[in-house]
Design a protein around this motif. Sequence first.
Motif, PDB file in Angstrom:
ATOM      1  N   GLU A   1      42.559 -15.297  40.729  1.00  0.00           N
ATOM      2  CA  GLU A   1      42.502 -14.949  39.313  1.00  0.00           C
ATOM      3  C   GLU A   1      43.909 -14.947  38.737  1.00  0.00           C
ATOM      4  OE1 GLU A   1      40.361 -11.443  38.241  1.00  0.00           O
ATOM      5  OE2 GLU A   1      38.853 -11.719  39.819  1.00  0.00           O
ATOM      6  N   SER A   2      44.054 -15.547  37.553  1.00  0.00           N
ATOM      7  CA  SER A   2      45.342 -15.550  36.863  1.00  0.00           C
ATOM      8  C   SER A   2      45.085 -15.520  35.365  1.00  0.00           C
ATOM      9  CB  SER A   2      46.142 -16.802  37.224  1.00  0.00           C
ATOM     10  OG  SER A   2      47.349 -16.857  36.476  1.00  0.00           O
ATOM     11  N   ASN A   3      45.738 -14.614  34.669  1.00  0.00           N
ATOM     12  CA  ASN A   3      45.595 -14.561  33.217  1.00  0.00           C
ATOM     13  C   ASN A   3      46.515 -15.541  32.517  1.00  0.00           C
ATOM     14  OD1 ASN A   3      43.581 -12.614  33.209  1.00  0.00           O
ATOM     15  ND2 ASN A   3      45.024 -10.898  33.078  1.00  0.00           N
ATOM     16  N   ASN A   4      47.662 -15.801  33.126  1.00  0.00           N
ATOM     17  CA  ASN A   4      48.617 -16.697  32.478  1.00  0.00           C
ATOM     18  C   ASN A   4      49.546 -17.280  33.540  1.00  0.00           C
ATOM     19  OD1 ASN A   4      50.579 -17.956  30.894  1.00  0.00           O
ATOM     20  ND2 ASN A   4      50.431 -16.434  29.279  1.00  0.00           N
ATOM     21  N   GLY A   5      49.244 -18.507  33.983  1.00  0.00           N
ATOM     22  CA  GLY A   5      50.091 -19.132  34.983  1.00  0.00           C
ATOM     23  C   GLY A   5      49.399 -20.313  35.633  1.00  0.00           C
ATOM     24  N   LYS A   6      50.184 -21.163  36.223  1.00  0.00           N
ATOM     25  CA  LYS A   6      49.673 -22.339  36.913  1.00  0.00           C
ATOM     26  C   LYS A   6      49.184 -21.952  38.308  1.00  0.00           C
ATOM     27  CE  LYS A   6      51.164 -26.902  38.588  1.00  0.00           C
ATOM     28  NZ  LYS A   6      52.300 -27.873  38.659  1.00  0.00           N
ATOM     29  N   VAL A   7      48.075 -22.569  38.724  1.00  0.00           N
ATOM     30  CA  VAL A   7      47.537 -22.355  40.061  1.00  0.00           C
ATOM     31  C   VAL A   7      47.643 -23.664  40.839  1.00  0.00           C
ATOM     32  CG1 VAL A   7      45.504 -21.776  41.425  1.00  0.00           C
ATOM     33  CG2 VAL A   7      45.966 -20.539  39.297  1.00  0.00           C
ATOM     34  N   SER A   8      48.327 -23.621  41.977  1.00  0.00           N
ATOM     35  CA  SER A   8      48.547 -24.809  42.800  1.00  0.00           C
ATOM     36  C   SER A   8      48.089 -24.519  44.232  1.00  0.00           C
ATOM     37  CB  SER A   8      50.027 -25.199  42.792  1.00  0.00           C
ATOM     38  OG  SER A   8      50.266 -26.310  43.624  1.00  0.00           O
ATOM     39  N   LEU A   9      47.142 -25.324  44.730  1.00  0.00           N
ATOM     40  CA  LEU A   9      46.601 -25.143  46.071  1.00  0.00           C
ATOM     41  C   LEU A   9      46.770 -26.443  46.849  1.00  0.00           C
ATOM     42  CD1 LEU A   9      43.280 -23.346  45.026  1.00  0.00           C
ATOM     43  CD2 LEU A   9      45.493 -22.309  45.555  1.00  0.00           C
ATOM     44  N   VAL A  10      47.458 -26.367  47.991  1.00  0.00           N
ATOM     45  CA  VAL A  10      47.825 -27.572  48.736  1.00  0.00           C
ATOM     46  C   VAL A  10      47.514 -27.381  50.218  1.00  0.00           C
ATOM     47  CG1 VAL A  10      49.691 -29.163  49.310  1.00  0.00           C
ATOM     48  CG2 VAL A  10      49.699 -28.013  47.084  1.00  0.00           C
ATOM     49  N   LYS A  11      46.826 -28.343  50.806  1.00  0.00           N
ATOM     50  CA  LYS A  11      46.554 -28.395  52.244  1.00  0.00           C
ATOM     51  C   LYS A  11      45.884 -27.108  52.722  1.00  0.00           C
ATOM     52  CE  LYS A  11      50.334 -31.598  53.292  1.00  0.00           C
ATOM     53  NZ  LYS A  11      51.589 -31.833  54.051  1.00  0.00           N
ATOM     54  N   LEU A  12      44.683 -26.871  52.185  1.00  0.00           N
ATOM     55  CA  LEU A  12      43.908 -25.697  52.564  1.00  0.00           C
ATOM     56  C   LEU A  12      42.566 -26.113  53.169  1.00  0.00           C
ATOM     57  CD1 LEU A  12      44.411 -23.394  49.440  1.00  0.00           C
ATOM     58  CD2 LEU A  12      45.813 -23.541  51.506  1.00  0.00           C
TER      59      LEU A  12
ATOM     60  N   ASP B   1      42.994 -17.957  32.792  1.00  0.00           N
ATOM     61  CA  ASP B   1      42.844 -17.929  31.336  1.00  0.00           C
ATOM     62  C   ASP B   1      43.724 -18.988  30.664  1.00  0.00           C
ATOM     63  OD1 ASP B   1      40.934 -15.997  31.199  1.00  0.00           O
ATOM     64  OD2 ASP B   1      42.313 -14.336  30.884  1.00  0.00           O
ATOM     65  N   PHE B   2      44.987 -19.017  31.020  1.00  0.00           N
ATOM     66  CA  PHE B   2      45.910 -19.981  30.410  1.00  0.00           C
ATOM     67  C   PHE B   2      46.797 -20.582  31.507  1.00  0.00           C
ATOM     68  CE2 PHE B   2      44.891 -16.923  27.086  1.00  0.00           C
ATOM     69  CZ  PHE B   2      44.519 -17.754  26.040  1.00  0.00           C
ATOM     70  N   GLY B   3      46.493 -21.809  31.883  1.00  0.00           N
ATOM     71  CA  GLY B   3      47.304 -22.458  32.894  1.00  0.00           C
ATOM     72  C   GLY B   3      46.575 -23.613  33.553  1.00  0.00           C
ATOM     73  N   GLU B   4      47.342 -24.504  34.127  1.00  0.00           N
ATOM     74  CA  GLU B   4      46.777 -25.648  34.831  1.00  0.00           C
ATOM     75  C   GLU B   4      46.292 -25.241  36.223  1.00  0.00           C
ATOM     76  OE1 GLU B   4      49.724 -28.662  35.010  1.00  0.00           O
ATOM     77  OE2 GLU B   4      49.741 -29.043  32.847  1.00  0.00           O
ATOM     78  N   ILE B   5      45.305 -25.999  36.715  1.00  0.00           N
ATOM     79  CA  ILE B   5      44.802 -25.819  38.076  1.00  0.00           C
ATOM     80  C   ILE B   5      44.965 -27.143  38.806  1.00  0.00           C
ATOM     81  CG2 ILE B   5      42.801 -25.280  39.510  1.00  0.00           C
ATOM     82  CD1 ILE B   5      41.687 -23.639  37.182  1.00  0.00           C
ATOM     83  N   GLU B   6      45.703 -27.122  39.922  1.00  0.00           N
ATOM     84  CA  GLU B   6      45.941 -28.341  40.688  1.00  0.00           C
ATOM     85  C   GLU B   6      45.598 -28.102  42.160  1.00  0.00           C
ATOM     86  OE1 GLU B   6      49.905 -29.726  40.166  1.00  0.00           O
ATOM     87  OE2 GLU B   6      49.639 -30.249  38.042  1.00  0.00           O
TER      88      GLU B   6
ATOM     89  N   HIS C   1      37.850 -22.838  36.788  1.00  0.00           N
ATOM     90  CA  HIS C   1      37.723 -22.578  35.348  1.00  0.00           C
ATOM     91  C   HIS C   1      39.056 -22.171  34.759  1.00  0.00           C
ATOM     92  CE1 HIS C   1      36.991 -19.906  31.825  1.00  0.00           C
ATOM     93  NE2 HIS C   1      36.213 -20.908  31.496  1.00  0.00           N
ATOM     94  N   THR C   2      39.394 -22.793  33.650  1.00  0.00           N
ATOM     95  CA  THR C   2      40.557 -22.372  32.864  1.00  0.00           C
ATOM     96  C   THR C   2      40.216 -22.492  31.389  1.00  0.00           C
ATOM     97  OG1 THR C   2      42.892 -22.793  32.337  1.00  0.00           O
ATOM     98  CG2 THR C   2      41.579 -24.686  33.024  1.00  0.00           C
ATOM     99  N   ASN C   3      40.670 -21.518  30.604  1.00  0.00           N
ATOM    100  CA  ASN C   3      40.422 -21.579  29.167  1.00  0.00           C
ATOM    101  C   ASN C   3      41.323 -22.582  28.473  1.00  0.00           C
ATOM    102  OD1 ASN C   3      38.367 -19.655  29.159  1.00  0.00           O
ATOM    103  ND2 ASN C   3      39.792 -17.953  28.926  1.00  0.00           N
ATOM    104  N   SER C   4      42.519 -22.760  28.988  1.00  0.00           N
ATOM    105  CA  SER C   4      43.458 -23.692  28.371  1.00  0.00           C
ATOM    106  C   SER C   4      44.357 -24.289  29.445  1.00  0.00           C
ATOM    107  CB  SER C   4      44.307 -22.976  27.314  1.00  0.00           C
ATOM    108  OG  SER C   4      45.205 -23.876  26.693  1.00  0.00           O
ATOM    109  N   GLY C   5      44.068 -25.557  29.803  1.00  0.00           N
ATOM    110  CA  GLY C   5      44.867 -26.226  30.819  1.00  0.00           C
ATOM    111  C   GLY C   5      44.052 -27.300  31.513  1.00  0.00           C
ATOM    112  N   GLY C   6      44.740 -28.240  32.112  1.00  0.00           N
ATOM    113  CA  GLY C   6      44.070 -29.306  32.826  1.00  0.00           C
ATOM    114  C   GLY C   6      43.659 -28.883  34.229  1.00  0.00           C
TER     115      GLY C   6
END
Length: 273
Positions: free
Chosen positions: A103-114, A125-130, A142-147
């Motif tokens: 969970e993140s209200n404001n920030g980018k989420v990056s998940l690699v090699k999991l 809420d506000f941030g990209e998910i990669e 799910h993100t409200n604003s972000g790719g």
Amino acid sequence: GTVDIVNDFGDVTIENIEGALSVKTNSGEVTAIAIKADKADINLQSSFGGIALEKASGANITIDSNSGTVALNDVRATGEVVTKTDFGDTKFENGSANSLNIESNNGKVSLVKLKISKELKVDDDFGEIELEQASAGSYDLHTNSGGITLDGAKNEIKAYTDFGNIAIKNAESVTLDLKTNSGTIEFSGSLGEGPHLVNSDFGEISFALPADSKLNVDLKTDFGKISSDLPITVTLTESSNSDKDQIAGSINGGGGTLTAATNSGNIKITAIK
């Protein structure tokens, strides 16, 4: 043995622990390295400060920061990993768990090699998910604003964004549930049995699929055109004017159902070479 630390103001650094770990600080960064909790849990909490966990293993792992970045590297849990931050990026690289909830209200989420056995869930809420090379039993993004970007995936993918593009590539036998209110949707890979639902209110939708894909398709755009490199045996077509277009039919004899719709934008299917 068990380590339990409570601190009001100040950073906390923990290294080389064998046992359960619980850290709580009201104001300060938390750094934990080389933690072997075995069948016990790891809980790290900071009201104001970043949290970093590296080279750790345990049953359930919980990371909670009201204001700060969350960074996990080489972390493995036999149970669930849960992270939460109100303001700050979240990055998890090289790890495994039974389930993952971010969970993140404001920030980018990056998940690699999991490697996640069951559900991988991200709510931002506000941030990209990669995601890159992050395998899971299912995805709920799910993100409200972000790719949302997902490179390499299997099984079920649910991805929603209110404002942003969705891009999925190198997918293998996946089931799609994709929606953006404003943005493009790009998919490249193979589809499973389905049914597949893809929707964009304002944006183009494109699929790059193997030439031997077997699908029943229902494609619709209010303002745009539909094109397909894969031959469609049409059962329904509508193009009463230059703006509206709809095609329903089968590809390679039919199979799983693919429904794609956009209010404004083209829909195109290309063959993976």
